[in-house]
Design an enzyme around this catalytic site. Structure first.
Site, PDB file in Angstrom:
ATOM      1  N   GLU A 162       0.811  -1.212  -0.036  1.00 31.80           N
ATOM      2  CA  GLU A 162       0.089   0.133  -0.103  1.00 31.80           C
ATOM      3  C   GLU A 162       1.120   1.228  -0.127  1.00 31.80           C
ATOM      4  O   GLU A 162       0.801   2.068   1.059  1.00 31.80           O
ATOM      5  CB  GLU A 162      -0.849  -0.031   1.266  1.00 31.80           C
ATOM      6  CG  GLU A 162      -2.011  -1.372   1.263  1.00 31.80           C
ATOM      7  CD  GLU A 162      -2.903  -1.341   2.345  1.00 31.80           C
ATOM      8  OE1 GLU A 162      -2.704  -0.500   3.238  1.00 31.80           O
ATOM      9  OE2 GLU A 162      -3.839  -2.279   2.311  1.00 31.80           O
ATOM     10  N   ASN A 203       1.938  -5.046  -3.329  1.00 31.92           N
ATOM     11  CA  ASN A 203       0.626  -5.479  -2.969  1.00 31.92           C
ATOM     12  C   ASN A 203      -0.311  -4.284  -2.445  1.00 31.92           C
ATOM     13  O   ASN A 203       0.056  -3.290  -1.812  1.00 31.92           O
ATOM     14  CB  ASN A 203       0.707  -6.353  -1.610  1.00 31.92           C
ATOM     15  CG  ASN A 203      -0.745  -7.265  -1.338  1.00 31.92           C
ATOM     16  OD1 ASN A 203      -1.289  -7.780  -2.237  1.00 31.92           O
ATOM     17  ND2 ASN A 203      -1.047  -6.752  -0.044  1.00 31.92           N
ATOM     18  N   HIS A 239     -10.324  -6.387  -2.174  1.00 33.04           N
ATOM     19  CA  HIS A 239     -11.389  -5.910  -1.253  1.00 33.04           C
ATOM     20  C   HIS A 239     -12.690  -5.113  -2.243  1.00 33.04           C
ATOM     21  O   HIS A 239     -12.312  -3.922  -2.150  1.00 33.04           O
ATOM     22  CB  HIS A 239     -11.064  -5.097  -0.144  1.00 33.04           C
ATOM     23  CG  HIS A 239      -9.985  -5.828   0.871  1.00 33.04           C
ATOM     24  ND1 HIS A 239     -10.387  -6.940   1.537  1.00 33.04           N
ATOM     25  CD2 HIS A 239      -8.734  -5.604   0.820  1.00 33.04           C
ATOM     26  CE1 HIS A 239      -9.130  -7.429   2.077  1.00 33.04           C
ATOM     27  NE2 HIS A 239      -8.206  -6.468   1.958  1.00 33.04           N
TER      28      HIS A 239
END
Length: 351
Positions: A162, A203, A239
């Site tokens: 992130e 990621n 998500h």
């Protein structure tokens, strides 16, 4: 709860003993991991170690359905080094032993992140007692120590997690402020030196399709790979929420990273909805899970598809998104939802 996990490691977790599950948990006798055989894609789940120790249905389902596991929290920095120089590897070691006992591969999550850092580190940076030079040494030592500990036992590491904002700019963090953007390539070099055989991943979330954020990752990966930095995979968390629509150009996004010679993976998939649950919402949820899975199975180099937990009983979603939930493949009683069936069918058709 760590004490109970350690106790189980000596008996139940290591031996692989698991209680029989209720019939409602097994309407289909073919496990997902069996259906995944021949697809080239490992089917995985994040694992809550407290649930693994205390809940026999959770433990048995984890072993039965998945051939890859990710530590939901216990490999994060605040967990493994809560006090400077004092390490607590017990829960992470328990997961690795459990995986070995059940023929499962392990994804490592995560080495460098702006969240879930130990308090001693953030406080030291804030008060100036840890300067930039020392911070770089601390980061190198953390990566090296953790990756070496599990050398040969973790097949993929989320090395850098992130690091971009939604507009494609680098995220503000102690790493960027104190070390500059070079911390990203340094992290990959250090991880590779500690375990040359593990595949090393970027990621993030909201990077399923082609957008400003995923393009920033693409440009970063292209630049780093051109400089021979061992960036070997792109992890898409996955998500999703049904109220926002399914992301566009997922297959195209995977393809452009794979053209760089990288692996891809879906690393943290769940699909939440505004509560209460109804059949229409569950049907839509199933199409979202299947859409991401199909993109992975049909891609040339997508190697794993990991759900971020499989039962609503232990989902992180309600605690973060007020009024939302029901984001996993099973309800709180471990009854399979249409999404579970959709994933199984997708794996069977992908062989």
């Amino acid at each position: 709860m760590r004490v109970s996990v350690a106790a189980f490691a000596a008996t139940l977790l290591i031996t692989g003993t698991a209680a029989a599950q209720p019939a409602s948990a097994h309407p289909n006798p073919v496990p997902l991991r069996t259906l995944a055989a021949g697809t080239g894609v490992r089917i995985g789940t994040a694992v809550d170690m407290a649930a693994l120790a205390a809940d026999t249905t959770y433990r048995g389902t984890t072993a039965r359905e998945f051939n890859s596991v990710t530590a939901e929290n216990v490999m994060k920095w605040e967990s493994v080094e809560p006090t400077r120089g004092t390490y607590d590897w017990g829960p992470a070691d328990d997961l690795v032993r459990y995986a070995r006992a059940h023929g499962q591969a392990v994804r490592g999550h995560t080495l460098v992140w702006h969240n879930q850092l130990p308090g001693w580190l953030t406080a030291g940076v804030a008060d100036g007692s840890i300067d930039s030079a020392e911070l770089r040494t601390i980061l190198r030592n953390h990566i090296t120590k953790e990756v070496k500990r599990y050398k040969g036992r973790i097949y993929q590491w989320d090395v850098v997690n992130e690091v971009f904002e939604e507009d494609g700019s680098l995220r503000e963090s102690i790493w960027l402020r104190r070390l500059g953007p070079s911390y990203i390539e340094d992290a990959f070099r250090w991880a590779h030196a500690a375990d040359p055989k593990a595949k090393l991943f970027l990621n993030d979330y909201n990077v399923e399709g082609v957008n400003a954020k995923s393009t920033a990752y693409y440009e970063l990966a292209k630049r780093l790979r051109a400089a021979k930095i061992p960036v070997q995979g792109f992890g898409i968390q996955g998500h999703l929420a049904i109220q926002y629509g399914f992301p566009g150009q997922v297959a195209e996004n995977l393809a452009r990273f794979e053209k760089l010679g990288m692996q891809t993976a879906f690393t943290e998939v769940d699909v939440r909805m505004i509560l209460p649950v109804d059949e229409a919402k569950l049907a839509t949820q199933a199409t979202y899970f299947r859409g991401l899975l199909d993109a992975c199975v049909q891609a040339r180099r997508c190697t794993s598809f990991t759900v971020w937990g499989f039962s609503d009983k232990y989902s992180w979603v309600p605690g973060v998104f007020g009024g939302e939930g029901a984001a996993t493949l099973m309800d709180e009683g471990f009854v399979r939802k249409p999404a579970f069936t959709a994933v199984g069918e997708g794996l069977a058709e992908g062989r």
